[in-house]
Design an enzyme around this catalytic site. Structure first.
Site, PDB file in Angstrom:
ATOM      1  N   GLY A 247      81.759  29.495  30.804  1.00  0.00           N
ATOM      2  CA  GLY A 247      81.515  29.657  32.002  1.00  0.00           C
ATOM      3  C   GLY A 247      82.383  29.457  33.380  1.00  0.00           C
ATOM      4  O   GLY A 247      82.257  29.637  34.210  1.00  0.00           O
ATOM      5  N   GLU A 281      82.386  25.721  25.391  1.00  0.00           N
ATOM      6  CA  GLU A 281      82.753  27.017  24.780  1.00  0.00           C
ATOM      7  C   GLU A 281      83.202  27.862  25.942  1.00  0.00           C
ATOM      8  O   GLU A 281      82.714  28.945  26.455  1.00  0.00           O
ATOM      9  CB  GLU A 281      81.210  27.849  24.426  1.00  0.00           C
ATOM     10  CG  GLU A 281      80.189  27.017  23.445  1.00  0.00           C
ATOM     11  CD  GLU A 281      78.988  27.470  23.484  1.00  0.00           C
ATOM     12  OE1 GLU A 281      78.586  28.330  24.038  1.00  0.00           O
ATOM     13  OE2 GLU A 281      78.271  26.914  22.362  1.00  0.00           O
ATOM     14  N   ARG A 320      84.972  46.569  33.333  1.00  0.00           N
ATOM     15  CA  ARG A 320      84.390  45.567  34.284  1.00  0.00           C
ATOM     16  C   ARG A 320      84.419  46.183  35.823  1.00  0.00           C
ATOM     17  O   ARG A 320      83.198  45.675  36.465  1.00  0.00           O
ATOM     18  CB  ARG A 320      85.400  44.434  34.283  1.00  0.00           C
ATOM     19  CG  ARG A 320      85.420  43.698  32.707  1.00  0.00           C
ATOM     20  CD  ARG A 320      86.018  42.177  32.972  1.00  0.00           C
ATOM     21  NE  ARG A 320      85.151  41.369  33.862  1.00  0.00           N
ATOM     22  CZ  ARG A 320      85.121  40.907  35.018  1.00  0.00           C
ATOM     23  NH1 ARG A 320      86.128  41.245  35.511  1.00  0.00           N
ATOM     24  NH2 ARG A 320      84.118  39.964  35.336  1.00  0.00           N
ATOM     25  N   CYS A 349      85.251  61.336  32.515  1.00  0.00           N
ATOM     26  CA  CYS A 349      84.470  62.258  33.304  1.00  0.00           C
ATOM     27  C   CYS A 349      83.184  61.712  33.718  1.00  0.00           C
ATOM     28  O   CYS A 349      81.980  61.791  33.444  1.00  0.00           O
ATOM     29  CB  CYS A 349      84.035  63.691  32.399  1.00  0.00           C
ATOM     30  SG  CYS A 349      85.483  64.237  31.892  1.00  0.00           S
ATOM     31  N   TYR A 378      87.230  39.954  28.435  1.00  0.00           N
ATOM     32  CA  TYR A 378      86.277  41.036  28.505  1.00  0.00           C
ATOM     33  C   TYR A 378      86.974  42.360  28.968  1.00  0.00           C
ATOM     34  O   TYR A 378      86.432  43.106  29.557  1.00  0.00           O
ATOM     35  CB  TYR A 378      85.207  40.560  29.576  1.00  0.00           C
ATOM     36  CG  TYR A 378      84.440  39.578  29.191  1.00  0.00           C
ATOM     37  CD1 TYR A 378      83.860  39.166  28.004  1.00  0.00           C
ATOM     38  CD2 TYR A 378      84.658  38.159  29.985  1.00  0.00           C
ATOM     39  CE1 TYR A 378      83.331  38.003  27.495  1.00  0.00           C
ATOM     40  CE2 TYR A 378      84.314  36.905  29.804  1.00  0.00           C
ATOM     41  CZ  TYR A 378      83.429  36.931  28.672  1.00  0.00           C
ATOM     42  OH  TYR A 378      82.777  35.372  27.993  1.00  0.00           O
TER      43      TYR A 378
HETATM   44  N1  LLP Z   1      79.030  30.460  25.425  1.00  0.00           N
HETATM   45  C1  LLP Z   1      77.883  31.394  25.554  1.00  0.00           C
HETATM   46  C2  LLP Z   1      76.689  31.230  24.883  1.00  0.00           C
HETATM   47  C3  LLP Z   1      78.059  32.737  26.336  1.00  0.00           C
HETATM   48  O1  LLP Z   1      77.134  33.679  26.370  1.00  0.00           O
HETATM   49  C4  LLP Z   1      79.137  32.901  26.985  1.00  0.00           C
HETATM   50  C5  LLP Z   1      79.536  34.285  27.527  1.00  0.00           C
HETATM   51  C6  LLP Z   1      80.182  32.075  26.875  1.00  0.00           C
HETATM   52  C7  LLP Z   1      79.988  30.869  26.317  1.00  0.00           C
HETATM   53  C8  LLP Z   1      81.592  32.349  27.545  1.00  0.00           C
HETATM   54  O2  LLP Z   1      81.500  32.565  28.889  1.00  0.00           O
HETATM   55  P1  LLP Z   1      83.115  32.394  29.819  1.00  0.00           P
HETATM   56  O3  LLP Z   1      83.660  31.006  29.683  1.00  0.00           O
HETATM   57  O4  LLP Z   1      83.831  33.457  29.203  1.00  0.00           O
HETATM   58  O5  LLP Z   1      82.486  32.505  30.863  1.00  0.00           O
HETATM   59  N2  LLP Z   1      81.503  40.586  30.160  1.00  0.00           N
HETATM   60  C9  LLP Z   1      81.042  39.595  31.127  1.00  0.00           C
HETATM   61  C10 LLP Z   1      80.972  38.150  30.903  1.00  0.00           C
HETATM   62  C11 LLP Z   1      79.869  38.030  29.832  1.00  0.00           C
HETATM   63  C12 LLP Z   1      79.664  36.815  29.213  1.00  0.00           C
HETATM   64  C13 LLP Z   1      78.663  36.353  28.374  1.00  0.00           C
HETATM   65  N3  LLP Z   1      78.524  35.259  27.872  1.00  0.00           N
HETATM   66  C14 LLP Z   1      82.302  39.850  32.096  1.00  0.00           C
HETATM   67  O6  LLP Z   1      83.326  40.687  32.008  1.00  0.00           O
HETATM   68  O7  LLP Z   1      82.343  39.224  33.312  1.00  0.00           O
END
Ligand code: LLP
Length: 427
Positions: A247, A281, A320, A349, A378
């Site tokens: 996150g 993560e 996105r 389209c 993403y």
């Molecule tokens: N760990 C878990 C359990 C997760 O569900 C996620 C992301 C992460 C780690 C990694 O999150 P990050 O560090 O990348 O923020 N498609 C969306 C983002 C969805 C994230 C889902 N889970 C976008 O394009 O913004």
């Protein structure tokens, strides 16, 4: 979308911008467009800044490979020393193919199937981040069949308030589908301790994505530690890991990226007196600003007072903007200095097929190359073949060399699994 008339300043973390115009033009000429282009140096830079901030904290980085699961990116992060966080059997397959060992892998996800759990246990992964009672019983059964003990963490919903740019990317608030409801964590923990083929190794949360504020991490970590203390009193002596998810935020426009020094200090403050290894993560933080989508302008068009730039990339390539109303900076590879206000749209389209609306930017002309920035996370991994558009190519640049990482799909790839002769069965 909150776009001002002035072009935003791209932060220095957007090192993908460091790829020269000549290199981008060469890539476009040799590989075609649309193409995702990644800068290995930017991934190394982000990884390095994260681990150097965390020096005082015993930790493991498990790259959340859903952000970008391409082999070249996985190999790069493996070489840097990262493990991975997976969410499916497909990601397990990719991770093992990229050389990660079972013990480098944690498995998250709200709906893991029997087959996926079996594959993960067979691979000897570090932990399954269990989301509820049903999964725990199933895992106990599968582990018994395999003659193994399943190492798990309880993924708990810490029920903290999180501010993310879009509600779809919040996961740690009360009532969401993710994790074990906070007030059920102790009963589920007791169940885990009572099952013969389960070993409780960790506690886990993930609060959302693109979270720049530290407070929900601090509050959530404290709530996990309260559970840790209670579970120890219940006989949980094997808990070694505290996984606080991903996150961490990056800059797309003018928002604040996570200050990883401050982040590490805040978490250290909470966990310094407990004998636990921190697991992170991160996905987007490591790769988001290390990639861009290179696209060519097909046409310019005017309609109802709006000026359109129509590109050869579409929402199927980068979802996105359309899906989250997300901002991505867009620049000409060779800016002319002539500017205007444009809707940048793709060929799909759908009226929702856009990359920017009412954007003040370089007045790009047909055949010009554009870069859609901050597309390393993403981007490609969420692409589809909608409108029967073959998926884009991926290229990685590393210093003074570059290579194709994923070849552009061909038309035949679109129909590879479709049968033209149907083998009818009786109902
Ligand atoms: N760990 C878990 C359990 C997760 O569900 C996620 C992301 C992460 C780690 C990694 O999150 P990050 O560090 O990348 O923020 N498609 C969306 C983002 C969805 C994230 C889902 N889970 C976008 O394009 O913004």
């Amino acid at each position: 979308m909150g776009e001002g008339l002035l072009a935003p300043t791209i932060s220095s973390s957007d090192s993908a911008a460091g790829i020269s115009a000549v290199t981008l033009e060469t890539i476009a000429a040799e590989v075609g467009t649309p193409t995702y282009v990644y800068n290995a140096a930017a991934v190394r830079g982000q990884y390095g800044s994260l681990i150097s901030s965390l020096q005082a904290v015993p930790h493991r980085i498990h790259y959340s490979m859903k952000a970008n699961s391409s082999h070249a990116i996985l190999s790069l992060l493996r070489e840097l020393g990262a493990g991975v966080d997976i969410v499916s059997g497909g990601e397990l397959f990719r991770a093992l193919r990229a050389g990660f060992r079972g013990r480098d892998i944690v498995f998250s996800g709200v709906g893991k199937t029997r087959t996926e759990l079996r594959e993960a246990l067979t691979a000897g992964i570090l932990m399954v981040n269990v989301e509820g009672e049903g999964e725990l019983y199933l895992l106990n059964e599968i582990a018994g069949e395999l003659g193994l003990v399943a190492p798990i963490a309880l993924r708990v919903n810490p029920e903290v308030t999180v501010d993310t740019p879009h509600p779809y990317t919040r996961t740690g608030e009360r009532g969401l589908k993710f994790g074990i409801a906070y007030d059920e964590a102790i009963p589920v923990g007791r169940l885990a301790l009572s099952l013969p083929n389960i070993r409780l190794r960790g506690l886990d949360m993930h609060i959302g994505s693109q979270v720049s504020s530290l407070e929900p991490y601090r509050a959530g970590t404290e709530r996990l530690l309260q559970l840790y203390e209670k579970l120890r009193l219940e006989g949980a002596n094997d808990i070694a890991y505290l996984d606080i998810g991903g996150g961490l935020a990056v800059t797309y426009d003018d928002e604040k990226a996570t200050d990883v020094e401050a982040f590490a200090a805040a978490i250290h403050g909470v966990i310094q007196n407990v004998p636990l290894t921190l697991i992170l993560e991160p996905g987007r933080f490591l790769v988001g600003n290390a990639g861009l989508l290179l696209t060519r302008v097909l046409y310019r068009k005017r309609s109802g007072g709006r000026e359109y730039i129509i590109t050869d990339a579409g929402m199927n390539d980068l979802l996105r903007p359309s899906h989250y109303n997300a901002y991505h900076h867009i620049e000409s590879v060779r800016p002319t200095g002539v500017r205007g206000v444009f809707d940048v749209v793709g060929p799909v389209c759908e009226s929702g097929d856009f990359f920017a609306l009412g954007r003040s930017m370089d007045a790009a002309e047909p055949d010009d190359l554009l870069t859609i920035r901050s597309a390393g996370a993403y981007g490609f991994c969420m692409s589809s073949t909608y409108n029967s558009r073959p998926r884009a190519a991926e290229v990685i640049v590393d210093g003074d060399r570059w290579a194709v990482a994923t070849e552009r799909e061909e038309y035949a790839d679109l129909t590879g699994h479709e049968l033209t002769e149907l083998a009818w069965r009786d109902v």
